[in-house]
Write an enzyme that holds these catalytic residues in place. Structure first.
Site: not given
Ligand code: NAP
Length: 487
Positions: A468, A294, A161
């Site tokens: 962060e 997020c 995102n």
């Molecule tokens: P996600 O599905 O958890 O994926 C995040 C990252 O983790 C991607 O690079 C993904 O790779 C990788 N990943 C997935 N499964 C994994 C595993 N089993 N082992 C290691 N890495 C793995 O999240 P998203 O859909 O990309 O992002 C949205 C989420 O991020 C939301 O929940 C949002 O709130 C959160 N977010 C939080 C913040 C914060 O600062 N708190 C900021 C931005 C976003 P792939 O793409 O290859 O699956």
């Protein structure tokens, strides 16, 4: 390198589809298609790394580590500063690239590039201010000297995102601290990561200090890196579900973890709020990145006396937004990242409507190519509808009515998350009292945006561990070393 970039546009996806980037070398690969969510068309393919590639990246980060940690903090600072400068010079092309692969509207993409670059500038400055301590023991037996050392090789995992900002928020402090890194960007948005690595190379980041790899099978690839005793840090931004899995994996080798996870931000509007200011703030807190943030306001709790005017004002503003491909000049609300994301939003909205909510604008996905969901306002939403407990990650604003401050606080805290919260009231004492009672790592008081590289970003409860940015962000990549000194 610059000849390549000058001969073709830096915003051309094909230019950046040349991962992996390991030990300063660009390696060809085509395993992962990158899709434009505005059209559903494939923009380019990037490499699909396996466990062996990941181990080569760890070898490269290890080989570069001793020399990098021995550089002066001034040298590291100047490299980060040049990287900031190059991102700024290439801001428009980077924004176009982000908009192409992520779908976000260009103004949002420009905002992200500027925010992302600021992490390099901020940590260029912080690199030269790494703290130490000198203390007296209460017994007088000896002196306490505390030094901070780079923690070691860091694995950085980022979501789709904010493909630029989530990477710089980790790379900036890691490099400033003296760590070498392996970045694994999200599969949906790898081009921005590779583009930034090119700028880093140009800025003078030595080979092996920053490595980038993309994979369609992140579980085994990341697990293999975490199992390697040379890796000492995992910095993850993504969903709470994946965060939990990674914490369990990191526990096996007791790797230090920083976790930036999901959110379910409440947006509280009290009767005494400035209505126009609250609506302005609501639009930013909800619609930045079309709700795919997020920190996005996920639940609007509005006091009875101002509720109807707020719903009417929000409906008018949301209905007026121009929906379209991210790269179109007029677009204010781009597509969602995937069709699956649209389906998830649709399920949450349908559940709320079936439970008695009413859509005052929007309320169903848009047909046609691309993954579009329209700006939507829901009123009369039951407090226990699914949408109150799950991240919507889309342009939907559910509004709930409340009567008393205590009720608003109870509802706002009724979630496993605790990342961000917003309060609108003209009475600052009241806002601070409510703010203190909210279980949240960050609060916007009469503001719809809180992210700032100079501030500590992070959540409580299941929204994460660590912070962060700010002055403490660099310490997430350092270990304190205590010397007991007998003078
Ligand atoms: P996600 O599905 O958890 O994926 C995040 C990252 O983790 C991607 O690079 C993904 O790779 C990788 N990943 C997935 N499964 C994994 C595993 N089993 N082992 C290691 N890495 C793995 O999240 P998203 O859909 O990309 O992002 C949205 C989420 O991020 C939301 O929940 C949002 O709130 C959160 N977010 C939080 C913040 C914060 O600062 N708190 C900021 C931005 C976003 P792939 O793409 O290859 O699956």
């Amino acid at each position: 390198m610059l000849q390549t970039l000058n001969s073709r546009s830096f915003a051309d996806p094909a230019v950046h589809a040349q991962g992996l980037y390991i030990n300063g070398q660009w390696e060809e690969g085509t395993g992962i298609p990158v899709v434009n969510p505005s059209t559903g068309e494939v923009l380019a393919h990037v490499a699909d790394a396996g466990v062996e590639d990941a181990m080569r990246a760890v070898d490269a980060a290890h080989a570069a580590a001793a020399q990098w940690r021995a550089t002066s903090s001034r040298q590291r600072s100047e490299i980060l500063r040049r990287w900031f400068q190059l991102m700024t010079e290439h801001a428009e092309e980077l924004a176009m690239l982000i908009s192409l692969e992520n779908g976000k509207a260009l103004p949002d993409a420009r905002g992200e590039v500027s925010y992302a670059a600021e992490f390099f500038r901020w940590y260029a400055e912080e690199a030269t201010r790494i703290p130490g301590e000198y203390r007296h023991t209460p017994s007088g037996s000896h002196k306490i000297l505390v030094d901070h050392e780079p923690i070691g090789i860091a694995v950085l995992i980022t979501p789709w995102n904010f493909p630029a900002a989530m990477a710089t928020r980790k790379i900036g402090p890691a490099l400033a601290a003296g760590c070498t890194v392996i970045l694994k960007p999200a599969s949906e948005t790898p081009l921005t990561a590779y583009a930034m690595a090119r700028l880093g190379e140009e800025a003078g980041v030595p080979s092996g200090v920053v490595n980038v790899l993309t994979t369609r099978d992140p579980g085994p690839v990341v697990n293999a890196m975490l199992a390697d005793p040379r890796v000492r840090k995992l910095s993850f931004t993504g969903s709470t579900g994946v965060g939990r899995t990674l914490l369990a994996e990191a526990a096996k080798t007791v790797v230090s973890c920083s976790m930036e996870l999901g959110g379910n931000a409440p947006f509280l509007v009290f009767d005494d709020a400035d209505l126009e200011a609250a609506l302005d703030g609501a639009m930013i807190a909800k619609m930045r990145n079309a709700g795919e943030a997020c920190t996005a306001a996920n639940r609007f709790y509005v006091q009875a006396g101002i509720h109807d005017a707020f719903v009417a004002g929000l409906t008018k503003r949301m209905a007026a937004l121009k929906i379209g491909p991210g790269t179109d000049k007029e677009t204010q609300c781009g597509p969602m990242i995937t069709q699956k994301a649209v389906q998830k939003i649709d399920q949450l909205v349908t559940n709320a409507l079936q439970r008695g909510a009413r859509a005052t604008t929007g309320g169903a996905p848009l047909a046609g190519s691309g993954y579009f969901y329209p700006p939507t306002v829901l009123e009369n939403v039951p407090a226990d509808a699914d949408i109150a407990f799950e991240e919507i990650f889309g342009p939907v604003a559910p509004v709930y009515k409340f009567e008393t401050d205590d009720e608003a606080i109870r509802l706002a805290n009724d979630t496993e998350y605790g990342l961000a919260a917003y309060i609108y009231s003209r009475d600052l004492k009241r806002a601070m009292r409510v703010g203190k009672a909210l279980e949240s790592g960050m609060l916007g008081i009469n503001r719809g945006l809180m992210s700032d590289p100079a501030a500590p970003f992070g959540g409580v409860k299941q929204s994460g561990l660590g912070r962060e940015g700010g002055v403490t962000g660099i310490l997430e990549f350092m270990e304190a070393k205590y010397y007991a000194v007998d003078l």
